[in-house]
Design an enzyme around this catalytic site. Structure first.
Site, PDB file in Angstrom:
ATOM      1  N   LYS A 105       0.859  -1.184   0.000  1.00  0.00           N
ATOM      2  CA  LYS A 105       0.000   0.000   0.000  1.00  0.00           C
ATOM      3  C   LYS A 105       0.890   1.226   0.000  1.00  0.00           C
ATOM      4  O   LYS A 105       2.000   1.200   0.548  1.00  0.00           O
ATOM      5  CB  LYS A 105      -0.889   0.027   1.257  1.00  0.00           C
ATOM      6  CG  LYS A 105      -2.122   0.885   1.107  1.00  0.00           C
ATOM      7  CD  LYS A 105      -3.213   0.172   0.313  1.00  0.00           C
ATOM      8  CE  LYS A 105      -4.437   1.015   0.131  1.00  0.00           C
ATOM      9  NZ  LYS A 105      -5.525   0.231  -0.504  1.00  0.00           N
TER      10      LYS A 105
HETATM   11  P1  NAD Z   1     -13.392   7.521  -2.988  1.00  0.00           P
HETATM   12  O1  NAD Z   1     -12.446   8.575  -2.570  1.00  0.00           O
HETATM   13  O2  NAD Z   1     -13.840   7.457  -4.416  1.00  0.00           O
HETATM   14  O3  NAD Z   1     -14.725   7.569  -2.089  1.00  0.00           O
HETATM   15  C1  NAD Z   1     -14.720   7.671  -0.691  1.00  0.00           C
HETATM   16  C2  NAD Z   1     -16.150   7.950  -0.236  1.00  0.00           C
HETATM   17  O4  NAD Z   1     -16.187   7.971   1.185  1.00  0.00           O
HETATM   18  C3  NAD Z   1     -16.708   9.279  -0.708  1.00  0.00           C
HETATM   19  O5  NAD Z   1     -18.020   9.088  -1.143  1.00  0.00           O
HETATM   20  C4  NAD Z   1     -16.719  10.124   0.578  1.00  0.00           C
HETATM   21  O6  NAD Z   1     -17.762  11.089   0.568  1.00  0.00           O
HETATM   22  C5  NAD Z   1     -16.979   9.058   1.610  1.00  0.00           C
HETATM   23  N1  NAD Z   1     -16.547   9.450   2.963  1.00  0.00           N
HETATM   24  C6  NAD Z   1     -15.371  10.008   3.341  1.00  0.00           C
HETATM   25  N2  NAD Z   1     -15.367  10.216   4.676  1.00  0.00           N
HETATM   26  C7  NAD Z   1     -16.545   9.766   5.141  1.00  0.00           C
HETATM   27  C8  NAD Z   1     -17.138   9.699   6.431  1.00  0.00           C
HETATM   28  N3  NAD Z   1     -16.501  10.163   7.513  1.00  0.00           N
HETATM   29  N4  NAD Z   1     -18.371   9.140   6.533  1.00  0.00           N
HETATM   30  C9  NAD Z   1     -19.007   8.685   5.443  1.00  0.00           C
HETATM   31  N5  NAD Z   1     -18.522   8.736   4.209  1.00  0.00           N
HETATM   32  C10 NAD Z   1     -17.300   9.268   4.055  1.00  0.00           C
HETATM   33  O7  NAD Z   1     -12.714   6.145  -2.531  1.00  0.00           O
HETATM   34  P2  NAD Z   1     -12.989   4.669  -3.054  1.00  0.00           P
HETATM   35  O8  NAD Z   1     -11.911   4.326  -4.023  1.00  0.00           O
HETATM   36  O9  NAD Z   1     -14.418   4.528  -3.436  1.00  0.00           O
HETATM   37  O10 NAD Z   1     -12.681   3.840  -1.731  1.00  0.00           O
HETATM   38  C11 NAD Z   1     -13.672   3.615  -0.719  1.00  0.00           C
HETATM   39  C12 NAD Z   1     -13.245   2.443   0.137  1.00  0.00           C
HETATM   40  O11 NAD Z   1     -13.081   1.286  -0.682  1.00  0.00           O
HETATM   41  C13 NAD Z   1     -11.897   2.619   0.869  1.00  0.00           C
HETATM   42  O12 NAD Z   1     -11.957   1.936   2.091  1.00  0.00           O
HETATM   43  C14 NAD Z   1     -10.913   1.910  -0.065  1.00  0.00           C
HETATM   44  O13 NAD Z   1      -9.757   1.490   0.613  1.00  0.00           O
HETATM   45  C15 NAD Z   1     -11.781   0.748  -0.505  1.00  0.00           C
HETATM   46  N6  NAD Z   1     -11.344   0.103  -1.763  1.00  0.00           N
HETATM   47  C16 NAD Z   1     -11.233   0.808  -2.915  1.00  0.00           C
HETATM   48  C17 NAD Z   1     -10.872   0.148  -4.080  1.00  0.00           C
HETATM   49  C18 NAD Z   1     -10.810   0.854  -5.422  1.00  0.00           C
HETATM   50  O14 NAD Z   1     -10.604   0.172  -6.431  1.00  0.00           O
HETATM   51  N7  NAD Z   1     -11.024   2.150  -5.494  1.00  0.00           N
HETATM   52  C19 NAD Z   1     -10.588  -1.223  -4.051  1.00  0.00           C
HETATM   53  C20 NAD Z   1     -10.715  -1.918  -2.850  1.00  0.00           C
HETATM   54  C21 NAD Z   1     -11.112  -1.241  -1.701  1.00  0.00           C
END
Ligand code: NAD
Length: 415
Positions: A105
């Protein structure tokens, strides 16, 4: 990750599973630590002419099963400890879905929401240059995570290629399709969540058609999962962002909601719906709950309030170990992060394979292969859970650690 230190939380889960599986001490000792950790402090010229020094990390937790693989997070609160925890989850995730990678990471402590595109580009290029001693197509392959996107991946690929002197698309995944990205990658994590929700619903005897779903978040994972679940006939009754949520038991119109968020900056205040807090969203009566925002959302204090029949963890580490026990006791089927959100790394793997072969697949082919991987992994975890009489998270950890221990054994690492 507040209830305990984040990396320690993953290590204690690994420890418990090592006890149960009786794996050799050498395996446990290796998984309790990260193999390589790089901290970089680097200057970035801001648009107003001042210079700021940012701190970034790249952590490789374990590469026994193949090159290290994991996303890059840009967030004001991200720490080395959290990066270690997320790297360890990647080691487990790639093993659960049985793709030939280890776990890594990266992160930069910064707030991309208040930075211009030019500042973000300069930050990304300097960060890439600093971590270029660790990354590479055969060694460690970054991807997007919170706060980063295909454009950031394109800058990483371009900077790394400039250092090496020729174009190296396979150094990073989640790139734009024009420079070697894969069809289907952008929505792959959400698609994996949709597939996991379908498999969990089927196991519970619920039909996706007509099932009610509450989604925390509206970012890449949350939005893609919500849209694909709606496409399967689910009713999306609630969605949130960091400012709060919006709820309509009759279902939300996702397209209007996204336009509303673009105009106003939040989902709060959306017409024909009720404003709710993120805590209220988690406790809504629904069939499927998809926490797809950030970590530590389902904790000891609110776990007993969860009414969903199944939780599909789109986010990494949204549930603490204390909450897990309560959910298990209450019969809530939790599809754990290392399985439910693995769709992203699976299609990242397909992207890397396509880049290395310089031969690209159709979107149908990508989605078909993803479905096969998710289907097999879900059933292997379910089978382990039934055979060992443990919940799905412990079963996923057992499957992963067994695969990693077998790989260590085969490589002759044990005395
Ligand atoms: P992103 O930045 O696109 O979205 C994050 C979302 O979380 C946004 O909608 C934001 O408004 C919301 N958010 C932030 N703080 C918050 C809070 N305190 N309460 C509620 N909502 C809140 O990120 P993403 O890529 O969609 O990632 C989201 C999760 O999925 C993370 O945990 C990430 O590690 C995990 N993830 C992402 C991927 C990927 O391919 N992008 C893959 C595996 C896991």
């Amino acid at each position: 990750m507040s209830e305990t230190n984040a990396f320690q939380m993953v290590v204690s889960r690994i420890d418990a599973v090592c006890d149960r599986l009786n794996v050799k001490d050498a395996c446990r000792l290796r998984l309790e630590r990260c193999e390589r950790e790089l901290i970089v402090n680097f200057p970035v010229k801001m648009d107003d002419g001042t210079v700021k020094v940012f701190t970034g990390f790249r952590v490789q937790h374990n590469d026994t099963r193949g090159p290290a693989k994991g996303g890059t997070r840009y967030h004001p609160d991200v720490t080395l400890d959290e990066t270690r925890a997320l790297a360890a989850l990647m080691t487990l995730k790639t093993a659960v879905v049985n793709i030939p990678y280890g776990g890594a990471k990266g992160a930069v402590t910064c707030n991309p929401k208040v930075m211009s595109q030019n500042e973000l580009e300069r930050l990304t290029r300097r960060y890439t240059s600093e971590i270029s001693i660790l990354i590479g197509p055969e060694r460690d392959i970054p991807a997007p995570d919170i706060g980063t996107n295909p454009q950031v991946m394109a800058w990483i690929m371009d900077t790394y290629s400039m250092i090496k002197g020729y174009t190296i698309p396979a150094v990073v995944t989640g790139k734009p399709i024009t420079i070697g990205g894969s069809k289907g990658r952008f929505e792959a994590t959400g698609r994996g969540c949709m597939l996991s929700a379908g498999l969990a619903a089927n196991h519970l005897g619920i039909s996706l058609n007509g099932a009610t779903v509450a989604v925390q978040g509206i970012g890449n994972v949350a939005y893609c999962a919500a849209r694909l679940l709606a496409g399967e006939g689910c009713r999306i009754i609630a969605i949130s962002d960091s400012k709060g949520g919006t709820y309509n038991p009759k279902g939300l119109d996702l397209e209007s909601l996204v336009n509303y968020k673009k105009e106003t900056g939040s989902v709060v205040g959306f017409k024909d719906a009720e404003n709710i807090t993120n805590t209220e969203l988690l406790a809504l009566p629904c069939d499927i709950l998809v926490p797809a925002a950030i970590e530590d959302q389902i904790v000891k204090a609110n776990a007993a309030d969860i009414k969903a029949r199944t939780i599909v963890e789109g986010a990494n580490a949204p549930t603490t170990p204390e909450a897990d026990e309560i959910l298990s006791d209450n019969g809530v089927l939790v599809v754990p992060d290392i399985l439910a959100n693995a769709g992203g790394v699976v299609v990242s793997y397909f992207e890397w394979v396509q880049d290395l072969q310089a031969f690209f697949w159709s979107e149908d082919e990508v989605n078909r292969q993803l479905e096969t991987v998710m289907h097999n992994a879900f059933h292997e975890v379910l089978e382990m859970s039934q055979r060992q009489k443990v919940n799905m998270r412990n079963a996923a950890y057992m499957l992963a650690i067994k695969r990693i221990a077998d790989a260590m054994e085969a490589r002759g690492i044990f005395p």
